[in-house]
Write an enzyme that holds these catalytic residues in place. Structure first.
Site, PDB file in Angstrom:
ATOM      1  N   SER A  29       0.843  -1.193   0.000  1.00 28.46           N
ATOM      2  CA  SER A  29       0.000   0.000   0.000  1.00 28.46           C
ATOM      3  C   SER A  29       0.879   1.244   0.000  1.00 28.46           C
ATOM      4  CB  SER A  29      -0.939  -0.024   1.205  1.00 28.46           C
ATOM      5  OG  SER A  29      -1.931   0.967   1.085  1.00 28.46           O
ATOM      6  N   ASN A  30       0.333   2.398   0.368  1.00 25.09           N
ATOM      7  CA  ASN A  30       1.093   3.651   0.415  1.00 25.09           C
ATOM      8  C   ASN A  30       0.546   4.509   1.548  1.00 25.09           C
ATOM      9  OD1 ASN A  30      -1.072   5.481  -0.681  1.00 25.09           O
ATOM     10  ND2 ASN A  30      -0.904   4.034  -2.370  1.00 25.09           N
ATOM     11  N   HIS A  31       1.144   5.687   1.734  1.00 24.38           N
ATOM     12  CA  HIS A  31       0.832   6.517   2.908  1.00 24.38           C
ATOM     13  C   HIS A  31      -0.348   7.459   2.726  1.00 24.38           C
ATOM     14  CE1 HIS A  31       4.232   5.168   5.192  1.00 24.38           C
ATOM     15  NE2 HIS A  31       5.067   5.450   4.196  1.00 24.38           N
ATOM     16  N   ALA A  96      -4.757   7.434  -4.223  1.00 22.85           N
ATOM     17  CA  ALA A  96      -3.397   6.983  -4.538  1.00 22.85           C
ATOM     18  C   ALA A  96      -3.494   5.480  -4.818  1.00 22.85           C
ATOM     19  CB  ALA A  96      -2.463   7.270  -3.374  1.00 22.85           C
TER      20      ALA A  96
END
Ligand code: C5P
Length: 226
Positions: A29-31, A96
């Site tokens: 995943s991402n932030h 995102a």
């Protein structure tokens, strides 16, 4: 019941990160926090719009009068958008979305018995590009989070995906003022459209959303005249 610049319009907004399963207990995943997308959903409701918000996993309350669809993976987000895009006048892609997902997801947890492990990744669908291809009449706003060469990448995105607008922000520690954009309460935005641009200086995301909605409305209202 409010009347405003978006009364009678439906906005579909994606927000947050996606999670791509590696095995039953792990993911890529991402932030992304989802804050910008949720702030835009709230600001659009204030401007009179009907808002459908497709959200990845985030820790945010649903703004009042927003219809929220929760998804986990990019493929689920693409399916949710596909099922509701027919209702939309304006599509804002703040999510995102993970660009890649693990190619094969084993049914059992991967064991740590190998000295090295290679994950094979497969490209996810580009939700925004797909919407513009299949529904060219929808006014499409993309977001661009970059660590360098903001304007060049944002303008390339505008052209490549044939968008009406790209909202760009520097992420990472590219400058002290943008440090920690992902997850932070504030942001700096540079907005690009064919033939023009505007700058929205450092402000809380809720305030930026209320400034960005009129910029979108103004371009949306001029869309058939240019
Ligand atoms: O090309 P890039 O991924 O940088 O473009 C970012 C924009 O495209 C954002 O608006 C993002 O929400 C959208 N996007 C998408 N689906 C993807 C990747 C990006 O909708 N798979």
């Amino acid at each position: 019941f409010s009347t405003g610049s978006l009364t009678g319009r439906t906005l579909l907004i994606t927000a947050g990160p996606t999670r791509e399963a590696i095995d039953p207990v792990r993911y890529l995943s991402n932030h992304s926090s989802g804050k910008m997308g949720f702030a835009l959903a709230e600001a659009a409701v204030e401007a009179g719009a009907r808002v459908i918000l497709v959200s990845g996993p985030v820790n945010l309350a649903t703004p009042a009068h927003v219809e929220r669809l929760d998804v986990v993976s990019a493929q689920q987000m693409a399916a949710a958008v596909d099922s509701r895009i027919g209702e939309a006048d304006i599509f804002i892609a703040t999510a995102a979305v993970a660009d890649y997902r693990p190619r094969q997801v084993p049914a059992e947890k991967i064991k740590k018995d190998q000295p090295q492990l290679t994950l094979e990744l497969e490209k996810n669908p580009d939700i925004l590009a797909g919407v513009k291809q299949q529904h060219p009449g929808v006014f499409c706003v993309g977001f661009a989070a970059e660590t360098t060469d903001l304007e060049r990448y944002a303008r390339a995105k505008l052209d490549d995906k044939r968008l009406e607008m790209v909202v760009a922000n520097l992420v990472g520690s590219a400058t002290p003022e943008t440090e920690g954009t992902f997850g932070s309460e504030t942001n700096v935005l540079q907005v690009f459209w064919p033939g023009g641009e505007t700058h929205l200086p450092l402000a809380p995301k809720g305030q930026l959303a209320r400034q960005l909605i009129p910029v979108i409305v103004s371009r949306y209202e001029q869309r058939d005249m240019t």
